[in-house]
Design an enzyme around this catalytic site. Structure first.
Site, PDB file in Angstrom:
ATOM      1  N   HIS A 252       0.755  -1.123  -0.091  1.00 28.89           N
ATOM      2  CA  HIS A 252       0.042  -0.149   0.015  1.00 28.89           C
ATOM      3  C   HIS A 252       1.202   1.261  -0.105  1.00 28.89           C
ATOM      4  O   HIS A 252       1.679   1.381   0.956  1.00 28.89           O
ATOM      5  CB  HIS A 252      -0.763  -0.012   1.024  1.00 28.89           C
ATOM      6  CG  HIS A 252      -1.749   0.957   1.377  1.00 28.89           C
ATOM      7  ND1 HIS A 252      -2.942   0.886   0.668  1.00 28.89           N
ATOM      8  CD2 HIS A 252      -1.825   2.305   1.943  1.00 28.89           C
ATOM      9  CE1 HIS A 252      -3.793   2.064   0.958  1.00 28.89           C
ATOM     10  NE2 HIS A 252      -3.171   2.693   1.625  1.00 28.89           N
TER      11      HIS A 252
ATOM     12  N   SER B 160       1.566   1.296  10.844  1.00 22.64           N
ATOM     13  CA  SER B 160       2.558   1.006  12.231  1.00 22.64           C
ATOM     14  C   SER B 160       2.301  -0.195  12.961  1.00 22.64           C
ATOM     15  O   SER B 160       3.238  -0.480  13.395  1.00 22.64           O
ATOM     16  CB  SER B 160       2.147   2.396  12.917  1.00 22.64           C
ATOM     17  OG  SER B 160       0.588   2.596  13.196  1.00 22.64           O
TER      18      SER B 160
ATOM     19  N   GLY C 183      -4.171  11.265   6.345  1.00 22.97           N
ATOM     20  CA  GLY C 183      -2.949  12.146   6.539  1.00 22.97           C
ATOM     21  C   GLY C 183      -1.761  11.684   7.282  1.00 22.97           C
ATOM     22  O   GLY C 183      -0.646  12.135   7.107  1.00 22.97           O
ATOM     23  N   PHE C 184      -2.200  10.670   7.985  1.00 18.11           N
ATOM     24  CA  PHE C 184      -1.024  10.315   9.008  1.00 18.11           C
ATOM     25  C   PHE C 184      -1.237   8.755   9.363  1.00 18.11           C
ATOM     26  O   PHE C 184      -2.200   8.351   9.574  1.00 18.11           O
ATOM     27  CB  PHE C 184      -1.147  10.981  10.345  1.00 18.11           C
ATOM     28  CG  PHE C 184      -0.909  12.606  10.321  1.00 18.11           C
ATOM     29  CD1 PHE C 184       0.236  13.062  10.081  1.00 18.11           C
ATOM     30  CD2 PHE C 184      -2.041  13.408   9.975  1.00 18.11           C
ATOM     31  CE1 PHE C 184       0.332  14.594   9.878  1.00 18.11           C
ATOM     32  CE2 PHE C 184      -1.769  14.771   9.867  1.00 18.11           C
ATOM     33  CZ  PHE C 184      -0.729  15.351   9.842  1.00 18.11           C
ATOM     34  N   GLY C 185       0.056   8.294   9.595  1.00 17.50           N
ATOM     35  CA  GLY C 185       0.054   6.784  10.139  1.00 17.50           C
ATOM     36  C   GLY C 185      -0.174   6.959  11.627  1.00 17.50           C
ATOM     37  O   GLY C 185       0.124   7.941  12.282  1.00 17.50           O
ATOM     38  N   GLY C 186      -0.366   5.752  12.313  1.00 20.06           N
ATOM     39  CA  GLY C 186      -0.365   5.655  13.708  1.00 20.06           C
ATOM     40  C   GLY C 186      -1.515   6.288  14.607  1.00 20.06           C
ATOM     41  O   GLY C 186      -1.216   6.653  15.758  1.00 20.06           O
TER      42      GLY C 186
ATOM     43  N   ASP D  74       0.864   5.270   0.076  1.00 20.05           N
ATOM     44  CA  ASP D  74       0.261   6.604   0.340  1.00 20.05           C
ATOM     45  C   ASP D  74       0.830   7.787  -0.123  1.00 20.05           C
ATOM     46  O   ASP D  74       1.810   8.085   0.100  1.00 20.05           O
ATOM     47  CB  ASP D  74       0.196   6.630   1.942  1.00 20.05           C
ATOM     48  CG  ASP D  74      -0.880   5.603   2.614  1.00 20.05           C
ATOM     49  OD1 ASP D  74      -1.898   5.629   2.185  1.00 20.05           O
ATOM     50  OD2 ASP D  74      -0.254   4.843   3.568  1.00 20.05           O
TER      51      ASP D  74
ATOM     52  N   GLY E 214      -6.412   2.327   8.330  1.00 13.56           N
ATOM     53  CA  GLY E 214      -6.047   3.446   9.504  1.00 13.56           C
ATOM     54  C   GLY E 214      -6.282   2.700  10.800  1.00 13.56           C
ATOM     55  O   GLY E 214      -7.354   2.227  11.092  1.00 13.56           O
ATOM     56  N   GLY E 215      -5.181   2.266  11.349  1.00 16.94           N
ATOM     57  CA  GLY E 215      -5.345   2.056  12.808  1.00 16.94           C
ATOM     58  C   GLY E 215      -5.860   0.400  13.046  1.00 16.94           C
ATOM     59  O   GLY E 215      -6.323   0.018  13.966  1.00 16.94           O
TER      60      GLY E 215
ATOM     61  N   MET F 260      -4.207  10.680  -1.994  1.00 19.27           N
ATOM     62  CA  MET F 260      -4.763  11.438  -1.154  1.00 19.27           C
ATOM     63  C   MET F 260      -4.477  13.033  -1.568  1.00 19.27           C
ATOM     64  O   MET F 260      -3.591  13.635  -0.841  1.00 19.27           O
ATOM     65  CB  MET F 260      -4.351  11.357   0.303  1.00 19.27           C
ATOM     66  CG  MET F 260      -4.842  10.114   1.064  1.00 19.27           C
ATOM     67  SD  MET F 260      -4.188   9.559   2.371  1.00 19.27           S
ATOM     68  CE  MET F 260      -3.022   8.540   1.592  1.00 19.27           C
TER      69      MET F 260
HETATM   70  C1  DX5 Z   1      -3.527   7.366   6.439  1.00 22.46           C
HETATM   71  C2  DX5 Z   1      -3.140   6.471   5.151  1.00 22.46           C
HETATM   72  C3  DX5 Z   1      -2.779   4.825   5.846  1.00 22.46           C
HETATM   73  C4  DX5 Z   1      -1.622   4.855   6.900  1.00 22.46           C
HETATM   74  C5  DX5 Z   1      -2.111   3.680   7.796  1.00 22.46           C
HETATM   75  O1  DX5 Z   1      -3.768   8.520   5.773  1.00 22.46           O
HETATM   76  O2  DX5 Z   1      -3.847   6.259   4.165  1.00 22.46           O
HETATM   77  O3  DX5 Z   1      -2.620   3.874   4.878  1.00 22.46           O
HETATM   78  O4  DX5 Z   1      -0.482   4.827   6.423  1.00 22.46           O
HETATM   79  O5  DX5 Z   1      -1.314   3.558   8.965  1.00 22.46           O
HETATM   80  P1  DX5 Z   1      -1.502   2.757  10.090  1.00 22.46           P
HETATM   81  O6  DX5 Z   1      -1.794   1.492   9.881  1.00 22.46           O
HETATM   82  O7  DX5 Z   1      -0.508   3.126  11.088  1.00 22.46           O
HETATM   83  O8  DX5 Z   1      -2.862   3.601  10.721  1.00 22.46           O
HETATM   84 ZN    ZN Z   2      -3.682   4.604   2.854  1.00 24.11          ZN
END
Ligand code: DX5
Ligand code: ZN
Length: 219
Positions: free
Chosen positions: A33, A198, A142-145, A35, A176-177, A68
């Protein structure tokens, strides 16, 4: 049936991207995947076309590219050429979603639509037959984790009902999560594909974590 696992490279060590991709190649991952964040559609910037090409150079698994970005139509061909096999655009970024889906299909890629947490799945009713996968965002993109949003379960089951009612072949991806604790309930609700960033890359043994996700089975 075991889930399709799509580790998110966003959480990998970018200074060692070749090594990270090779780890995914030899793992139980099905997709990689990818991003793409533009700092406009989402409040963060990740990376773009050259880095996607670099990932593709080493990847032996299909790239699942999650755009995105605003004006995604302008970049579909470039990401296809960079190696994307699945290209997902955001519902909220497309004025002419049907046209964007046709454009992705015409490039020979699988067409996906991602929906933000506030976007109801019912808005896809009239295009569901044209969508290979829907990404239900289970965090704000927008963000991982980030923390998983619990309302996602209801969206998954409503989308599953819609897909069955329309006789579509659309797959449901959750992004996400995602972790080993919420994954079984997501699969039970009808999810097919799990993105995990993450949870995979921050674990002691990412390849083993991918296997554990892959081995979740529905009772
Ligand atoms: C969030 C991204 C996700 C992200 C997932 O904007 O689209 O793909 O990398 O990361 P985790 O699994 O850490 O939530
Ligand atoms: Zn994604």
């Amino acid at each position: 049936m075991s889930p399709i696992i799509a580790p998110s490279i966003l959480a990998a060590d970018f200074a060692n991207i070749q090594r990270e991709v090779e780890m995914l190649n030899s793992s139980a991952a099905d997709y990689i995947h990818v991003d793409i964040m533009d700092g406009v559609f989402v409040p963060n910037i990740s990376f773009g076309i050259p880095v996607t090409e670099a990932i593709h150079r080493y990847a032996k698994k299909p790239l699942d590219v999650h755009l995105m970005i605003v004006n995604p139509d302008n970049y579909l061909e470039a990401f296809r050429k960079a190696g994307a096999e699945v290209i997902s655009v955001h519902y909220e970024a497309c004025d002419h979603l049907h046209r964007s889906l046709q454009a992705i299909a015409n490039l020979g890629a699988k067409a996906g639509v991602a929906i933000n947490p506030h976007t109801p799945v019912e808005l896809l009713t009239d295009v569901i037959q044209d969508i290979d996968q829907v990404i239900i965002m289970s965090v704000n993109p927008g963000f991982g984790g980030q923390k998983f949003i619990e309302n996602t379960y209801s969206k998954v089951s409503r989308l599953k009902d819609l897909i069955l009612a329309k006789g579509a072949k659309t797959k449901i991806e959750i992004d996400g999560g995602v972790n080993i604790h919420n994954a079984p309930n997501l699969l039970a609700a009808g999810a097919d594909i799990l993105v995990a960033g993450s949870f995979v890359f921050n674990s002691l043994n990412p390849a083993q974590t991918i296997s554990e996700l892959k081995e979740i089975s529905l009772i």
